[in-house]
Design a protein around this motif. Structure first.
Motif, mmCIF file in Angstrom:
data_model
loop_
_atom_site.group_PDB
_atom_site.id
_atom_site.type_symbol
_atom_site.label_atom_id
_atom_site.label_comp_id
_atom_site.label_asym_id
_atom_site.label_seq_id
_atom_site.Cartn_x
_atom_site.Cartn_y
_atom_site.Cartn_z
ATOM 1 N N GLY A 8 5.783 -15.515 -3.283
ATOM 2 C CA GLY A 8 5.774 -14.765 -2.026
ATOM 3 C C GLY A 8 6.911 -15.157 -1.107
ATOM 4 O O GLY A 8 7.488 -14.305 -0.417
ATOM 5 N N GLN A 19 5.285 0.151 -4.868
ATOM 6 C CA GLN A 19 4.813 -1.027 -5.586
ATOM 7 C C GLN A 19 5.294 -0.978 -7.018
ATOM 8 O O GLN A 19 5.512 0.102 -7.581
ATOM 9 C CB GLN A 19 3.286 -1.112 -5.575
ATOM 10 C CG GLN A 19 2.780 -2.408 -6.222
ATOM 11 C CD GLN A 19 1.317 -2.367 -6.587
ATOM 12 O OE1 GLN A 19 0.600 -1.474 -6.174
ATOM 13 N NE2 GLN A 19 0.868 -3.337 -7.357
ATOM 14 N N GLY A 50 -0.611 -10.442 -1.177
ATOM 15 C CA GLY A 50 -1.667 -9.457 -1.045
ATOM 16 C C GLY A 50 -2.341 -9.242 -2.382
ATOM 17 O O GLY A 50 -1.857 -9.708 -3.420
ATOM 18 N N ILE A 67 2.187 -9.391 -4.960
ATOM 19 C CA ILE A 67 0.863 -8.795 -5.109
ATOM 20 C C ILE A 67 0.179 -9.339 -6.357
ATOM 21 O O ILE A 67 0.837 -9.623 -7.359
ATOM 22 C CB ILE A 67 0.984 -7.249 -5.168
ATOM 23 C CG1 ILE A 67 -0.284 -6.576 -4.643
ATOM 24 C CG2 ILE A 67 1.326 -6.758 -6.549
ATOM 25 C CD1 ILE A 67 -0.315 -6.475 -3.148
ATOM 26 N N MET A 126 9.712 -7.972 0.822
ATOM 27 C CA MET A 126 8.559 -7.598 0.015
ATOM 28 C C MET A 126 7.451 -8.628 0.125
ATOM 29 O O MET A 126 7.684 -9.782 0.474
ATOM 30 C CB MET A 126 8.965 -7.472 -1.463
ATOM 31 C CG MET A 126 9.736 -6.217 -1.796
ATOM 32 S SD MET A 126 10.331 -6.262 -3.503
ATOM 33 C CE MET A 126 11.896 -7.102 -3.277
ATOM 34 N N LYS A 127 6.239 -8.187 -0.205
ATOM 35 C CA LYS A 127 5.099 -9.083 -0.345
ATOM 36 C C LYS A 127 4.729 -9.121 -1.823
ATOM 37 O O LYS A 127 4.744 -8.087 -2.503
ATOM 38 C CB LYS A 127 3.915 -8.590 0.488
ATOM 39 C CG LYS A 127 2.676 -9.469 0.394
ATOM 40 C CD LYS A 127 1.564 -8.996 1.331
ATOM 41 C CE LYS A 127 1.816 -9.451 2.745
ATOM 42 N NZ LYS A 127 0.632 -9.260 3.627
ATOM 43 N N GLU A 147 4.524 -7.159 -8.145
ATOM 44 C CA GLU A 147 3.731 -8.059 -8.968
ATOM 45 C C GLU A 147 4.656 -8.818 -9.914
ATOM 46 O O GLU A 147 5.506 -8.223 -10.563
ATOM 47 C CB GLU A 147 2.709 -7.264 -9.793
ATOM 48 C CG GLU A 147 1.845 -8.148 -10.680
ATOM 49 C CD GLU A 147 1.134 -7.361 -11.770
ATOM 50 O OE1 GLU A 147 -0.057 -7.628 -11.995
ATOM 51 O OE2 GLU A 147 1.763 -6.493 -12.400
ATOM 52 N N GLU A 204 -3.816 -6.384 -5.076
ATOM 53 C CA GLU A 204 -3.943 -5.013 -5.557
ATOM 54 C C GLU A 204 -5.391 -4.864 -6.019
ATOM 55 O O GLU A 204 -5.737 -5.252 -7.132
ATOM 56 C CB GLU A 204 -2.959 -4.789 -6.703
ATOM 57 C CG GLU A 204 -3.016 -3.440 -7.372
ATOM 58 C CD GLU A 204 -2.068 -3.363 -8.560
ATOM 59 O OE1 GLU A 204 -2.118 -2.343 -9.269
ATOM 60 O OE2 GLU A 204 -1.283 -4.311 -8.783
ATOM 61 N N LYS A 257 7.865 -2.342 -1.866
ATOM 62 C CA LYS A 257 7.308 -3.137 -0.763
ATOM 63 C C LYS A 257 6.364 -4.218 -1.277
ATOM 64 O O LYS A 257 6.184 -5.249 -0.635
ATOM 65 C CB LYS A 257 6.552 -2.235 0.215
ATOM 66 C CG LYS A 257 7.388 -1.105 0.805
ATOM 67 C CD LYS A 257 8.562 -1.636 1.610
ATOM 68 C CE LYS A 257 9.370 -0.484 2.207
ATOM 69 N NZ LYS A 257 10.618 -0.986 2.865
ATOM 70 N N TYR A 258 5.715 -3.943 -2.409
ATOM 71 C CA TYR A 258 4.751 -4.870 -2.993
ATOM 72 C C TYR A 258 5.091 -5.053 -4.470
ATOM 73 O O TYR A 258 5.096 -4.081 -5.233
ATOM 74 C CB TYR A 258 3.325 -4.334 -2.848
ATOM 75 C CG TYR A 258 2.923 -4.109 -1.410
ATOM 76 C CD1 TYR A 258 2.444 -5.156 -0.626
ATOM 77 C CD2 TYR A 258 3.062 -2.845 -0.822
ATOM 78 C CE1 TYR A 258 2.099 -4.950 0.697
ATOM 79 C CE2 TYR A 258 2.716 -2.637 0.505
ATOM 80 C CZ TYR A 258 2.244 -3.693 1.264
ATOM 81 O OH TYR A 258 1.913 -3.498 2.575
#
Length: 303
Positions: A145, A64, A188, A156, A153-154, A91, A190, A88-89
């Motif tokens: 997203g 992340q 998603g 966050i 990736m997603k 912001e 955090e 993977k995540y």
């Protein structure tokens, strides 16, 4: 069952002072403590390939990144850099409605809070928000997203204390509206355990209310939560006055109980976080104590 005591990560803002002096030396010290995962804040001025090689040399994984990509014309270029790093995540580099330009050109310090000092760091409390503003923020994250999904990736969202305040003229919070309005396939949360506890939120209940929505956690501890609980009329922001941020295991957040719901939350990675670690005089020592305490807290029964 996952042995979470073997999966401990750290948010690199904990050691922001050391990162500002020597990124590779800091990473080496964290790996020597026993950390397996790191959460960078931006790219510390490094090229993505060079940063990835540095992580690989010390056996560290960065799943992340905070402030990982801009939301302007450089978005896809930044996301490609995140992909190279193994993220993977991710912001977005967004605070409220501010756009911070290319995340890859960011410094080693947390662009939101700066070095800081003292107890529980309090970024300026934003003005009260409306439900429409919360829905627009959710719509923006759905857009981010979609862009991030092209790079595997997603996107966050990191909750703060104020996100648990009631919205203007509403019985809902930004936190709840955001989760209701965002696409679980794209966005998603955090989940900052410390901030949620400071705000007075029942964390296990929240996880069960939104199963699978919290793939990443910030393991932040705080002392004074019991004092805040003694004033039930206090709002989340008012509860901050009672709180002092401390190394993991020295405060009052019940991590063992919360981790019992890790599977329901959809937890994949978690990171030790303490904004005021530098003010304790030795941020690496804070990282070491937090790792040691969390390892004991999360160790399976009988070990």
């Amino acid at each position: 069952a996952v042995d979470w005591s073997q999966q401990i990560g750290i948010q690199l803002t904990v050691v922001r002072d050391e990162m500002a002096k020597d990124v590779e030396s800091t990473l080496a010290q964290l790996a020597a403590i026993g950390y397996r995962f790191v959460n960078p804040v931006g790219f510390s001025g490094l090229d993505a390939k060079a940063y990835r090689a540095m992580l690989d040399r010390h056996g560290l994984i960065a799943p992340q990144i905070d402030l990982g990509f801009s939301t302007g014309p450089d978005m896809e270029e930044d996301l490609e850099a995140c992909q190279i790093l193994g993220i993977k995540y991710a912001e977005p580099a967004v605070v409220g409605t501010a756009r911070r330009g290319s995340a890859r050109r960011g410094g080693a310090q947390d662009a939101i809070r700066g070095p800081g000092a003292g107890g529980f760091l309090r970024p300026p409390t934003p003005p009260p928000q409306t439900e429409d503003e919360a829905k627009r923020a959710a719509a923006d994250y759905n857009t981010y997203g979609k862009a991030a999904r092209k790079f595997g990736m997603k996107v966050i969202f990191h909750n703060h204390v104020e996100h648990f305040e009631l919205l203007v003229g509403s019985k809902s919070t930004l936190f709840d509206v955001f989760l209701s309005e965002t696409d679980p396939e794209l966005v998603g949360v955090e989940l900052d355990l410390g901030y949620a506890a400071v705000a007075g939120r029942n964390i296990p209940e929240t996880i069960r209310q939104y199963p699978g929505r919290f793939p990443v956690w910030d393991v932040r501890d705080a002392f004074g939560i019991k004092n805040a609980n003694a004033n039930p009329a206090a709002t989340p922001n008012q509860r901050r006055q009672y709180i002092y941020s401390v190394p993991v295991g020295l405060g009052e957040v019940d991590f063992k109980t919360i981790f019992a719901d890790a599977e329901t939350a959809g937890l994949k990675y978690f990171f030790v976080l303490q904004d005021n670690a530098v003010a304790w005089g030795d941020s690496i020592a804070v990282a070491r104590v937090s790792w040691q305490n969390l390892r004991k807290i999360l160790a399976p029964s009988g070990r």
